[in-house]
Design a protein around this motif. Sequence first.
Motif, short mmCIF file in Angstrom:
data_model
loop_
_atom_site.label_atom_id
_atom_site.label_comp_id
_atom_site.label_asym_id
_atom_site.label_seq_id
_atom_site.Cartn_x
_atom_site.Cartn_y
_atom_site.Cartn_z
N THR A 50 1.21 -3.29 7.11
CA THR A 50 0.31 -3.93 6.16
C THR A 50 0.83 -5.34 5.95
O THR A 50 1.99 -5.63 6.20
CB THR A 50 0.28 -3.17 4.82
N LEU A 58 2.09 -3.30 -5.05
CA LEU A 58 3.05 -2.22 -5.11
C LEU A 58 3.93 -2.32 -6.34
O LEU A 58 4.14 -3.37 -6.91
CB LEU A 58 3.94 -2.23 -3.86
N THR A 62 6.28 2.82 -5.14
CA THR A 62 5.44 2.72 -3.96
C THR A 62 6.21 1.97 -2.89
O THR A 62 6.71 0.90 -3.13
CB THR A 62 4.14 1.93 -4.27
N ALA A 64 6.52 -0.14 0.57
CA ALA A 64 5.74 -0.98 1.47
C ALA A 64 6.10 -0.66 2.91
O ALA A 64 7.26 -0.70 3.28
CB ALA A 64 6.02 -2.45 1.18
N LEU A 65 5.10 -0.34 3.73
CA LEU A 65 5.31 -0.14 5.16
C LEU A 65 4.88 -1.42 5.86
O LEU A 65 3.72 -1.82 5.77
CB LEU A 65 4.48 1.03 5.67
N VAL A 127 -3.98 0.80 -1.06
CA VAL A 127 -2.68 1.44 -1.25
C VAL A 127 -2.80 2.55 -2.28
O VAL A 127 -2.32 3.67 -2.08
CB VAL A 127 -1.62 0.41 -1.69
N ASP A 130 -4.57 5.54 -0.93
CA ASP A 130 -3.71 6.30 -0.03
C ASP A 130 -2.72 7.16 -0.82
O ASP A 130 -2.47 8.32 -0.48
CB ASP A 130 -2.96 5.35 0.90
N ILE A 131 -2.19 6.62 -1.91
CA ILE A 131 -1.27 7.39 -2.75
C ILE A 131 -2.01 8.55 -3.42
O ILE A 131 -1.48 9.65 -3.55
CB ILE A 131 -0.63 6.48 -3.82
N GLY A 275 10.29 -2.81 -0.81
CA GLY A 275 9.22 -2.73 -1.80
C GLY A 275 9.61 -3.31 -3.14
O GLY A 275 8.77 -3.86 -3.86
N GLN A 315 0.34 6.94 4.59
CA GLN A 315 0.92 5.65 4.92
C GLN A 315 1.82 5.11 3.81
O GLN A 315 2.85 4.48 4.08
CB GLN A 315 -0.18 4.63 5.23
N PHE A 316 1.46 5.37 2.55
CA PHE A 316 2.21 4.81 1.44
C PHE A 316 2.79 5.88 0.50
O PHE A 316 3.29 5.56 -0.58
CB PHE A 316 1.32 3.87 0.61
N TYR A 317 2.70 7.13 0.88
CA TYR A 317 3.20 8.22 0.03
C TYR A 317 4.01 9.16 0.91
O TYR A 317 3.58 9.53 2.00
CB TYR A 317 2.04 8.98 -0.60
#
Length: 327
Positions: A50, A58, A62, A64-65, A127, A130-131, A275, A315-317
């Motif tokens: 991302t 974030l 959370t 960050a990827l 984000v 996704d969470i 993050g 992706q974010f969890y």
Amino acid sequence: MSYSVSLSSPIHFHTNSRFFSTFPPKLPNKLKTTVTTTTVTAIPPLSTATSVTDLSVLDSTTVALIGGGSVAALAAVLSFTDPERRRRLQAEEVGGGDKEVVRNYFNNSGFQRWKKIYGETDDVNKVQLDIRLGHSKTVENVMKMLTDDGSLNGVTVCDAGCGTGCLSIPLAKEGAVVSASDISAAMVAEAEKQAKEQLTVGNGDIAPVMPKFEVKDLESLDGKYDTVVCLDVLIHYPQNKADGMIAHLASLAENRLILSFAPKTFYYDLLKRIGELFPGPSKATRAYLHAEADVERALNKVGWKIRKRGLITTQFYFARLVEAVPA
């Protein structure tokens, strides 16, 4: 796919539409049709990138990827930043330590943020969406874990750290007698509101037993329950305090303890630290990752063993889910 009862085998979590049909989350239609989930046993690859712009949404719970090249660059920046200073200032503002920061956050800006994430509103960014999916997977797998052993009718369950009632309400619908608590009065009020809206029935049907909601931290919980569940709360406890919390929660459970926590690995620890460089527009709480071996050691120390385990990721969890029983 089914859960494994072997200590050395992972749970094969259900993430397909057939599983969702058993306990369907109340999610927007666009979430069901546009979000692509990852394999639950896989660590998210660095290629699931991302942009740095996206990182502004974030907080420290959370991760960050980001792209492989950016990871290296930002990792170098870590040595020149001081996220802990921000945490100390937070604690000074509320006149206490981690617990007071958590209570203050989830009664104010954190409540508004996580109410949206746990709710049904479309007013969430990608984000947060996704969470929401990741957390709903955790709830669904807990429900599957519990109902696999039979009816929940009359079973006493302690939902420690209930948030807005995402687990308490489905438990009550299945007939469980639920005691739900959270450190945040705002969260408890919202959970009670949601329960009253969702647990009423008409046409002469028998209404489920309303969960008993209380404002309590984990340390204040007492009583005895068939099952104790604590989802995504250990992230607020360093390992030395998490050991005590795990022992305390186990002392409340007669037959089963279910925990979810952010797993501590080199990869996830690095992502968490990155993050923290992007706390977003609002201040957030300190986040602690836990090695599965440390959690298992804490359980073994008080006479419990892990029976089922698995990893849930989007992706974010990401969360490790374990079910423990008396050894």
